[in-house]
Design an enzyme around this catalytic site. Sequence first.
Site, PDB file in Angstrom:
ATOM      1  N   HIS A  62       0.551   5.854   7.054  1.00  0.00           N
ATOM      2  CA  HIS A  62       0.326   6.912   6.061  1.00  0.00           C
ATOM      3  C   HIS A  62       1.159   8.167   6.342  1.00  0.00           C
ATOM      4  O   HIS A  62       1.677   8.790   5.422  1.00  0.00           O
ATOM      5  CB  HIS A  62      -1.167   7.227   5.964  1.00  0.00           C
ATOM      6  N   ASP A  86      -7.107   3.319  -0.771  1.00  0.00           N
ATOM      7  CA  ASP A  86      -7.899   3.688   0.409  1.00  0.00           C
ATOM      8  C   ASP A  86      -7.878   5.200   0.669  1.00  0.00           C
ATOM      9  O   ASP A  86      -8.695   5.720   1.421  1.00  0.00           O
ATOM     10  CB  ASP A  86      -7.433   2.916   1.651  1.00  0.00           C
ATOM     11  N   GLU A 106      -4.444   3.304  -9.104  1.00  0.00           N
ATOM     12  CA  GLU A 106      -4.942   2.151  -8.324  1.00  0.00           C
ATOM     13  C   GLU A 106      -5.537   1.160  -9.299  1.00  0.00           C
ATOM     14  O   GLU A 106      -6.390   1.518 -10.123  1.00  0.00           O
ATOM     15  CB  GLU A 106      -5.976   2.650  -7.306  1.00  0.00           C
ATOM     16  N   GLY A 138      -0.632   0.533 -12.528  1.00  0.00           N
ATOM     17  CA  GLY A 138       0.354   1.531 -12.117  1.00  0.00           C
ATOM     18  C   GLY A 138       1.668   1.401 -12.872  1.00  0.00           C
ATOM     19  O   GLY A 138       2.342   2.400 -13.157  1.00  0.00           O
ATOM     20  N   ASP A 155       2.583   2.439  -2.573  1.00  0.00           N
ATOM     21  CA  ASP A 155       1.760   2.079  -1.407  1.00  0.00           C
ATOM     22  C   ASP A 155       1.030   0.796  -1.757  1.00  0.00           C
ATOM     23  O   ASP A 155      -0.171   0.777  -2.007  1.00  0.00           O
ATOM     24  CB  ASP A 155       0.786   3.242  -1.150  1.00  0.00           C
ATOM     25  N   THR A 157       0.165  -3.568  -1.725  1.00  0.00           N
ATOM     26  CA  THR A 157      -0.065  -4.741  -0.893  1.00  0.00           C
ATOM     27  C   THR A 157       1.223  -5.568  -0.832  1.00  0.00           C
ATOM     28  O   THR A 157       2.247  -5.182  -1.399  1.00  0.00           O
ATOM     29  CB  THR A 157      -1.210  -5.585  -1.496  1.00  0.00           C
ATOM     30  N   PRO A 162      -1.760  -9.067  -7.016  1.00  0.00           N
ATOM     31  CA  PRO A 162      -1.617  -8.003  -8.016  1.00  0.00           C
ATOM     32  C   PRO A 162      -0.357  -7.151  -7.862  1.00  0.00           C
ATOM     33  O   PRO A 162       0.051  -6.495  -8.817  1.00  0.00           O
ATOM     34  CB  PRO A 162      -2.883  -7.144  -7.819  1.00  0.00           C
TER      35      PRO A 162
END
Lengths: 277, 277
Positions: A62, A86, A106, A138, A155, A157, A162
Amino acid sequence: MDLWFTENHANNIKYSLKVNKTLNVEKTDYQDLAVIETEQYGRILVLDGILQTTEKDEFVYHEMIVHVPLFTHKNPRSVLIVGGGDGGAIKEILKHNSVERIVLAEIDRKVVENAKKYLQNISYGLDNDKVEIMIGDGIKYVNEHKNEFDIVIVDSTDPIGPAVGLFTIDFYKSVYECLKDDGIIVAQTESPFIYGNLINKLSKMFKQIYPITKPYICIIPTYPGSLWTFTMGSKKYDPENIDTNNIPKIDTKYYTPQIHKAAFILPKFVKDIFEEV
Amino acid sequence: MDLWFTENHANNIKYSLKVNKTLNVEKTDYQDLAVIETEQYGRILVLDGILQTTEKDEFVYHEMIVHVPLFTHKNPRSVLIVGGGDGGAIKEILKHNSVERIVLAEIDRKVVENAKKYLQNISYGLDNDKVEIMIGDGIKYVNEHKNEFDIVIVDSTDPIGPAVGLFTIDFYKSVYECLKDDGIIVAQTESPFIYGNLINKLSKMFKQIYPITKPYICIIPTYPGSLWTFTMGSKKYDPENIDTNNIPKIDTKYYTPQIHKAAFILPKFVKDIFEEV
């Protein structure tokens, strides 16, 4: 009971963490989600069996996905995060006083809800007044907003499930339009020990769109391959030409102005992956 | 058959590699030894259950433990390796034309024998005319040789089992005597994600003995914590003051003159470990 969380990489490598407690397991509209308390890395968020973040080493990812672009830009006021439910990126962005507006796009409401409930060390910035949480696609959000953001942070996965659409040239072009004239995009672009081909492909896409394209690295012990890359596309500012004396002191555990510069120095085989035609 | 090699870290983390073939397992006078062929990382050497080296990522460790000190020294002619029986460090040292003599002090004959038989991609330098293989106690060898080496490389296993004596101030003092007036020691000093306290202790020992003590880092995906440290003690040369234009081109996959300098830029929490009193 001897309970372990195990992540499989390409059916060749298993990475397992000893579990103290399973806090939640559920099937969302988009993915399987779990929050687990591990002995070594504290609480972790798992999506579709893949470890996304841990309380103990989230600071690396981060800090590096946020402070490098935000200290490259001269005056970042608006930031869009695609993914990142998150809240870890938001926590770091809030250390920049210049920022007035943070939009989080998100896709999975349940990621935000679970982060707020179980990962408060990471997610506490989600409730800040500067933050707008947009639950939805997004890609659609980016398409509908032109010339609006100083920074876009992807940011996401891994490029399965997705997030697939976030690793395409159409998306990066759309982000270009969404950025202001001196805007910057940073995307997490996986490990060169695992995803060499993908990194090479993404790098070519960025170079077609952004006048300044530069990859940089950090070390995340709980991610497969550990050596992690981000790719920055910048319309105006060169991330290696920052004046380190102008960077204000902020509270970090990984990032320093010196690390900012060193992160762009790549090991030879990584440099080759990015430069290979 | 679904066969896996698993390494346990502190009973909290397991790292497992899929096994294609077990090439050899034996009990030596000093440790349990295994050579295994894995699907992802090629052949690996395992001592007392701990992965020591893999064909696919050994280049990171061996290039960084060798080229950083050898390109810091102005004219390295003699090198002592304590440990390192797999031959990986020797392979890299042989890329330096100035080096006339390499002594390998390895306590366990079986490590050298297995490396020669099963790990030829790593060990081929062991047969070079410049190499003297001394099977025996490295500490004793160092004690008995004064003012003799330009570089001493401590290429040891973890600070348990046969290598314990290599993580002591007495040993580092003895190496100081073993080095010439402008000599350099480099030791592998583990991961700050796992061994923070040890690293801090070792750093203090080095600083008591060597006028220039500097840690540096690299990324080894198959080692626990992945972020790996080396500690350099130098009598005269500063590893950060090298002239990168003077470094001859050698064949590497990780090391570059720019990486040499970047490796000394530490993430904040690692810097804190080394500087903490």
